[in-house]
Scaffold this active site. Structure first.
Site, PDB file in Angstrom:
ATOM      1  N   ASP A 140      12.706  -2.151   1.935  1.00 23.93           N
ATOM      2  CA  ASP A 140      12.688  -1.583   3.288  1.00 23.93           C
ATOM      3  C   ASP A 140      13.354  -2.598   4.211  1.00 23.93           C
ATOM      4  O   ASP A 140      12.698  -3.255   5.021  1.00 23.93           O
ATOM      5  CB  ASP A 140      11.251  -1.279   3.710  1.00 23.93           C
ATOM      6  CG  ASP A 140      10.633  -0.220   2.828  1.00 23.93           C
ATOM      7  OD1 ASP A 140      11.099   0.918   2.847  1.00 23.93           O
ATOM      8  OD2 ASP A 140       9.689  -0.552   2.071  1.00 23.93           O
ATOM      9  N   HIS A 145       5.139  -3.381  -5.633  1.00 28.58           N
ATOM     10  CA  HIS A 145       4.016  -3.857  -4.804  1.00 28.58           C
ATOM     11  C   HIS A 145       3.315  -5.043  -5.485  1.00 28.58           C
ATOM     12  O   HIS A 145       2.966  -6.022  -4.833  1.00 28.58           O
ATOM     13  CB  HIS A 145       2.966  -2.752  -4.627  1.00 28.58           C
ATOM     14  CG  HIS A 145       3.413  -1.562  -3.858  1.00 28.58           C
ATOM     15  ND1 HIS A 145       3.562  -0.323  -4.431  1.00 28.58           N
ATOM     16  CD2 HIS A 145       3.732  -1.405  -2.545  1.00 28.58           C
ATOM     17  CE1 HIS A 145       3.928   0.553  -3.500  1.00 28.58           C
ATOM     18  NE2 HIS A 145       4.050  -0.075  -2.361  1.00 28.58           N
ATOM     19  N   LEU A 155       0.371   2.156  -5.838  1.00 27.80           N
ATOM     20  CA  LEU A 155       1.033   0.872  -6.107  1.00 27.80           C
ATOM     21  C   LEU A 155       1.833   0.899  -7.398  1.00 27.80           C
ATOM     22  O   LEU A 155       1.361   1.384  -8.424  1.00 27.80           O
ATOM     23  CB  LEU A 155      -0.028  -0.238  -6.182  1.00 27.80           C
ATOM     24  CG  LEU A 155      -0.907  -0.367  -4.926  1.00 27.80           C
ATOM     25  CD1 LEU A 155      -1.912  -1.498  -5.116  1.00 27.80           C
ATOM     26  CD2 LEU A 155      -0.063  -0.599  -3.675  1.00 27.80           C
ATOM     27  N   GLN A 185      13.070  -2.286   8.022  1.00 25.27           N
ATOM     28  CA  GLN A 185      11.668  -2.499   8.405  1.00 25.27           C
ATOM     29  C   GLN A 185      11.363  -3.994   8.504  1.00 25.27           C
ATOM     30  O   GLN A 185      10.698  -4.455   9.437  1.00 25.27           O
ATOM     31  CB  GLN A 185      10.755  -1.827   7.377  1.00 25.27           C
ATOM     32  CG  GLN A 185       9.280  -2.157   7.543  1.00 25.27           C
ATOM     33  CD  GLN A 185       8.393  -1.334   6.618  1.00 25.27           C
ATOM     34  OE1 GLN A 185       8.107  -0.203   6.906  1.00 25.27           O
ATOM     35  NE2 GLN A 185       7.959  -1.914   5.510  1.00 25.27           N
TER      36      GLN A 185
END
Ligand code: PAF
Length: 280
Positions: free
Chosen positions: A150, A33, A29, A153
Protein backbone atom coordinates in the site's frame (compact mmCIF):
# COMPACT_ATOMS: atom_id res chain seq x y z
CA UNK A 1 -1.43 -13.70 23.75
CA UNK A 2 -4.06 -11.43 25.23
CA UNK A 3 -7.07 -10.62 23.04
CA UNK A 4 -8.73 -7.32 23.93
CA UNK A 5 -11.68 -5.58 22.37
CA UNK A 6 -11.99 -2.22 24.09
CA UNK A 7 -9.68 0.78 24.19
CA UNK A 8 -9.50 0.71 27.98
CA UNK A 9 -8.62 -3.02 28.03
CA UNK A 10 -5.92 -2.36 25.43
CA UNK A 11 -4.44 0.42 27.55
CA UNK A 12 -4.50 -1.83 30.63
CA UNK A 13 -2.83 -4.65 28.67
CA UNK A 14 -0.02 -2.31 27.54
CA UNK A 15 0.52 -0.48 30.84
CA UNK A 16 4.10 -0.81 32.07
CA UNK A 17 5.21 -2.97 29.16
CA UNK A 18 7.44 -0.42 27.43
CA UNK A 19 7.63 0.42 23.74
CA UNK A 20 4.92 -1.09 21.57
CA UNK A 21 5.76 -2.53 18.17
CA UNK A 22 2.47 -2.24 16.29
CA UNK A 23 1.06 -3.69 13.07
CA UNK A 24 -2.43 -2.41 12.16
CA UNK A 25 -4.45 -4.72 9.88
CA UNK A 26 -7.97 -5.41 8.69
CA UNK A 27 -7.50 -9.12 9.41
CA UNK A 28 -7.80 -12.15 7.12
CA UNK A 29 -4.08 -12.41 7.71
CA UNK A 30 -1.78 -13.83 5.03
CA UNK A 31 1.99 -14.34 4.89
CA UNK A 32 2.46 -10.66 4.01
CA UNK A 33 0.89 -9.57 7.31
CA UNK A 34 2.82 -12.22 9.24
CA UNK A 35 6.10 -11.03 7.69
CA UNK A 36 5.29 -7.52 9.01
CA UNK A 37 4.66 -9.00 12.46
CA UNK A 38 8.02 -10.83 12.34
CA UNK A 39 9.73 -7.61 11.25
CA UNK A 40 8.01 -5.56 13.96
CA UNK A 41 8.50 -7.91 16.91
CA UNK A 42 12.18 -7.11 17.66
CA UNK A 43 11.45 -3.36 17.34
CA UNK A 44 9.54 -3.09 20.61
CA UNK A 45 9.10 -4.69 24.00
CA UNK A 46 5.45 -5.58 23.45
CA UNK A 47 4.07 -6.74 20.10
CA UNK A 48 0.58 -5.46 19.26
CA UNK A 49 -1.57 -6.24 16.21
CA UNK A 50 -4.96 -4.69 15.53
CA UNK A 51 -7.69 -6.25 13.45
CA UNK A 52 -10.45 -3.86 12.48
CA UNK A 53 -12.35 -3.58 9.21
CA UNK A 54 -12.73 0.17 9.02
CA UNK A 55 -16.03 1.25 7.47
CA UNK A 56 -14.74 4.82 7.04
CA UNK A 57 -12.31 3.81 4.28
CA UNK A 58 -14.85 2.01 2.10
CA UNK A 59 -17.08 3.71 -0.46
CA UNK A 60 -20.77 2.71 -0.32
CA UNK A 61 -20.46 0.36 -3.35
CA UNK A 62 -17.25 -1.29 -2.09
CA UNK A 63 -16.69 -4.58 -0.26
CA UNK A 64 -17.08 -3.52 3.41
CA UNK A 65 -19.82 -6.09 4.07
CA UNK A 66 -18.14 -8.96 2.24
CA UNK A 67 -14.59 -8.22 3.44
CA UNK A 68 -13.42 -11.52 4.96
CA UNK A 69 -13.61 -11.60 8.76
CA UNK A 70 -11.63 -14.56 10.13
CA UNK A 71 -10.80 -13.53 13.68
CA UNK A 72 -10.31 -16.99 15.21
CA UNK A 73 -7.96 -18.18 12.47
CA UNK A 74 -6.10 -14.86 12.56
CA UNK A 75 -5.69 -15.09 16.34
CA UNK A 76 -4.15 -18.57 15.94
CA UNK A 77 -1.63 -17.26 13.42
CA UNK A 78 -0.70 -14.29 15.61
CA UNK A 79 -0.31 -16.49 18.68
CA UNK A 80 2.09 -18.69 16.68
CA UNK A 81 4.12 -15.58 15.73
CA UNK A 82 4.53 -14.57 19.37
CA UNK A 83 2.20 -11.57 19.24
CA UNK A 84 1.56 -10.32 22.79
CA UNK A 85 -1.65 -8.34 22.41
CA UNK A 86 -4.33 -8.60 19.74
CA UNK A 87 -6.64 -5.57 19.67
CA UNK A 88 -9.85 -6.56 17.89
CA UNK A 89 -12.43 -3.85 18.61
CA UNK A 90 -16.01 -4.04 17.40
CA UNK A 91 -17.23 -0.91 15.63
CA UNK A 92 -18.92 0.30 18.81
CA UNK A 93 -15.64 -0.10 20.71
CA UNK A 94 -13.52 1.98 18.34
CA UNK A 95 -16.28 4.37 17.30
CA UNK A 96 -18.57 4.56 20.36
CA UNK A 97 -19.96 7.78 18.92
CA UNK A 98 -20.18 8.53 15.20
CA UNK A 99 -16.64 9.57 14.24
CA UNK A 100 -17.48 13.15 13.19
CA UNK A 101 -13.93 14.45 13.76
CA UNK A 102 -11.78 13.22 10.88
CA UNK A 103 -8.17 13.57 9.77
CA UNK A 104 -8.06 15.37 6.44
CA UNK A 105 -4.84 14.50 4.59
CA UNK A 106 -3.06 16.82 2.16
CA UNK A 107 -5.07 16.54 -1.10
CA UNK A 108 -1.86 16.82 -3.16
CA UNK A 109 -0.93 13.39 -1.85
CA UNK A 110 -4.29 11.91 -0.92
CA UNK A 111 -6.53 12.94 -3.84
CA UNK A 112 -4.36 11.38 -6.56
CA UNK A 113 -4.10 7.72 -7.67
CA UNK A 114 -5.99 5.66 -5.04
CA UNK A 115 -7.62 8.80 -3.64
CA UNK A 116 -8.82 9.83 -7.09
CA UNK A 117 -10.51 6.48 -7.74
CA UNK A 118 -11.61 5.99 -4.10
CA UNK A 119 -12.59 9.50 -2.93
CA UNK A 120 -12.39 9.83 0.84
CA UNK A 121 -10.36 6.63 1.19
CA UNK A 122 -7.34 8.31 2.79
CA UNK A 123 -9.49 10.40 5.13
CA UNK A 124 -10.90 7.08 6.38
CA UNK A 125 -7.45 5.52 6.62
CA UNK A 126 -5.87 8.52 8.39
CA UNK A 127 -8.76 8.81 10.83
CA UNK A 128 -8.62 5.18 11.90
CA UNK A 129 -4.82 5.03 11.95
CA UNK A 130 -4.65 8.20 14.04
CA UNK A 131 -7.15 6.66 16.45
CA UNK A 132 -5.36 3.31 16.59
CA UNK A 133 -2.03 5.08 17.20
CA UNK A 134 -3.64 7.14 19.98
CA UNK A 135 -4.87 3.91 21.59
CA UNK A 136 -1.66 1.86 21.22
CA UNK A 137 0.89 4.60 22.00
CA UNK A 138 -0.94 6.41 24.81
CA UNK A 139 1.76 5.16 27.22
CA UNK A 140 4.65 6.56 25.17
CA UNK A 141 6.63 6.19 21.95
CA UNK A 142 7.14 3.13 19.82
CA UNK A 143 7.17 1.77 16.28
CA UNK A 144 4.43 1.01 13.77
CA UNK A 145 5.04 -1.16 10.71
CA UNK A 146 3.17 -0.85 7.39
CA UNK A 147 3.53 -2.84 4.16
CA UNK A 148 4.80 -1.10 1.01
CA UNK A 149 2.18 -2.98 -1.02
CA UNK A 150 0.00 0.00 0.00
CA UNK A 151 2.64 2.44 -1.22
CA UNK A 152 0.57 5.61 -1.22
CA UNK A 153 -0.94 4.75 2.16
CA UNK A 154 2.55 4.54 3.68
CA UNK A 155 3.44 7.99 2.32
CA UNK A 156 0.22 9.54 3.58
CA UNK A 157 0.63 8.01 7.04
CA UNK A 158 4.30 9.04 7.25
CA UNK A 159 3.35 12.65 6.50
CA UNK A 160 0.51 12.54 9.02
CA UNK A 161 2.79 11.21 11.75
CA UNK A 162 5.46 13.83 10.92
CA UNK A 163 3.05 16.77 10.76
CA UNK A 164 1.29 15.85 14.02
CA UNK A 165 4.69 15.17 15.64
CA UNK A 166 3.56 11.78 16.88
CA UNK A 167 6.36 10.00 18.78
CA UNK A 168 6.14 6.97 16.53
CA UNK A 169 8.74 5.54 14.14
CA UNK A 170 7.15 4.38 10.91
CA UNK A 171 8.90 1.34 9.44
CA UNK A 172 7.93 -0.30 6.16
CA UNK A 173 7.97 -3.91 5.04
CA UNK A 174 8.49 -5.43 1.59
CA UNK A 175 5.57 -6.70 -0.46
CA UNK A 176 5.26 -10.49 -0.19
CA UNK A 177 4.52 -12.27 -3.45
CA UNK A 178 3.14 -15.66 -4.41
CA UNK A 179 5.42 -17.94 -6.45
CA UNK A 180 4.14 -16.49 -9.74
CA UNK A 181 4.73 -12.88 -8.61
CA UNK A 182 1.20 -11.87 -7.54
CA UNK A 183 1.36 -9.51 -4.55
CA UNK A 184 -0.32 -11.11 -1.53
CA UNK A 185 -3.60 -9.43 -0.58
CA UNK A 186 -6.69 -10.42 1.33
CA UNK A 187 -8.66 -9.51 -1.80
CA UNK A 188 -6.89 -12.26 -3.80
CA UNK A 189 -9.35 -14.58 -2.05
CA UNK A 190 -12.14 -13.10 -4.21
CA UNK A 191 -10.49 -14.40 -7.43
CA UNK A 192 -11.80 -17.59 -9.04
CA UNK A 193 -9.27 -20.12 -10.40
CA UNK A 194 -9.10 -18.61 -13.88
CA UNK A 195 -8.73 -15.08 -12.50
CA UNK A 196 -6.10 -16.22 -10.02
CA UNK A 197 -4.05 -17.72 -12.88
CA UNK A 198 -4.34 -14.42 -14.75
CA UNK A 199 -3.78 -12.09 -11.79
CA UNK A 200 0.02 -12.00 -12.16
CA UNK A 201 -0.49 -9.92 -15.32
CA UNK A 202 -0.76 -6.80 -13.15
CA UNK A 203 2.75 -7.10 -11.73
CA UNK A 204 4.04 -8.13 -15.17
CA UNK A 205 2.50 -4.98 -16.66
CA UNK A 206 4.17 -2.85 -13.99
CA UNK A 207 7.55 -4.49 -14.62
CA UNK A 208 7.20 -3.93 -18.37
CA UNK A 209 6.21 -0.28 -17.87
CA UNK A 210 9.17 0.32 -15.52
CA UNK A 211 11.56 -1.21 -18.09
CA UNK A 212 10.05 0.82 -20.93
CA UNK A 213 10.21 4.04 -18.88
CA UNK A 214 13.97 3.77 -18.67
CA UNK A 215 14.39 3.61 -22.44
CA UNK A 216 15.87 6.86 -23.70
CA UNK A 217 13.45 9.21 -25.39
CA UNK A 218 10.27 7.38 -24.44
CA UNK A 219 7.26 9.57 -23.63
CA UNK A 220 5.93 8.49 -20.26
CA UNK A 221 2.24 9.34 -20.80
CA UNK A 222 2.31 7.39 -24.09
CA UNK A 223 3.92 4.38 -22.41
CA UNK A 224 1.40 4.52 -19.57
CA UNK A 225 -1.49 4.67 -22.02
CA UNK A 226 -0.08 1.66 -23.92
CA UNK A 227 0.31 -0.30 -20.67
CA UNK A 228 -3.31 0.47 -19.70
CA UNK A 229 -4.52 -0.57 -23.15
CA UNK A 230 -2.52 -3.83 -23.11
CA UNK A 231 -3.96 -4.79 -19.73
CA UNK A 232 -7.46 -3.87 -20.92
CA UNK A 233 -7.01 -6.21 -23.91
CA UNK A 234 -6.10 -8.98 -21.45
CA UNK A 235 -9.55 -8.56 -19.87
CA UNK A 236 -8.79 -6.14 -17.02
CA UNK A 237 -10.43 -2.80 -16.22
CA UNK A 238 -7.41 -0.68 -15.24
CA UNK A 239 -7.81 2.47 -13.12
CA UNK A 240 -4.19 3.55 -13.59
CA UNK A 241 -0.71 2.30 -14.40
CA UNK A 242 1.74 5.11 -13.84
CA UNK A 243 5.36 6.01 -13.13
CA UNK A 244 5.85 8.44 -10.25
CA UNK A 245 8.56 9.94 -8.06
CA UNK A 246 8.88 7.93 -4.86
CA UNK A 247 9.12 11.05 -2.69
CA UNK A 248 5.79 12.69 -3.54
CA UNK A 249 4.07 10.45 -6.12
CA UNK A 250 4.12 13.24 -8.69
CA UNK A 251 5.05 12.50 -12.31
CA UNK A 252 8.85 12.57 -12.69
CA UNK A 253 10.09 16.13 -13.17
CA UNK A 254 13.01 15.04 -15.35
CA UNK A 255 13.90 12.10 -17.57
CA UNK A 256 13.24 8.98 -15.48
CA UNK A 257 16.29 7.96 -13.44
CA UNK A 258 16.40 4.56 -11.75
CA UNK A 259 16.49 4.57 -7.94
CA UNK A 260 13.97 7.39 -7.42
CA UNK A 261 10.88 6.05 -9.10
CA UNK A 262 7.97 3.75 -8.44
CA UNK A 263 5.47 2.33 -10.88
CA UNK A 264 2.00 1.93 -9.38
CA UNK A 265 -1.11 0.27 -10.71
CA UNK A 266 -4.70 -0.51 -9.82
CA UNK A 267 -7.00 -2.60 -11.96
CA UNK A 268 -10.12 -4.68 -11.66
CA UNK A 269 -10.18 -8.31 -12.75
CA UNK A 270 -13.79 -9.46 -12.78
CA UNK A 271 -15.21 -8.07 -9.53
CA UNK A 272 -11.86 -7.82 -7.74
CA UNK A 273 -9.82 -4.62 -7.59
CA UNK A 274 -6.10 -5.25 -7.10
CA UNK A 275 -3.24 -2.81 -6.53
CA UNK A 276 0.49 -3.30 -6.81
CA UNK A 277 3.70 -1.30 -7.22
CA UNK A 278 7.39 -1.76 -7.94
CA UNK A 279 10.21 0.60 -7.03
CA UNK A 280 12.83 0.95 -9.74
O1 PAF B 1 -3.71 -1.38 5.18
C1 PAF B 1 -4.71 -1.70 5.84
O2 PAF B 1 -4.96 -2.88 6.10
C2 PAF B 1 -5.63 -0.61 6.38
O3 PAF B 1 -5.73 0.45 5.48
C3 PAF B 1 -5.22 -0.10 7.77
C4 PAF B 1 -3.86 0.58 7.75
C5 PAF B 1 -5.21 -1.25 8.76
C6 PAF B 1 -6.24 0.94 8.26
O4 PAF B 1 -7.53 0.40 8.32
Amino acid sequence: MQIVHTISDLRDALAGRGRPAFVPTMGNLHDGHLALVRQAKPLGSVMVVSIFVNRLQFLPHEDFDSYPRTLEIDAGKLHAEGCDVLFAPAEKDLYPQPQTFKVQPDPRLADILEGHFRPGFFTGVCTVVMKLLACVFSGGPGTAVFGRKDYQQVLVIRRMVEQFALPIDIVTGDTCRAGDGLALSSRNGYLDDAERAQAVQLSQALRALADAALQLGASLPALEAQAVERLRKQGWQPDYLTVRQRADLLPPAEAPQPGQLVVLGAARLGGTRLIDNLEF
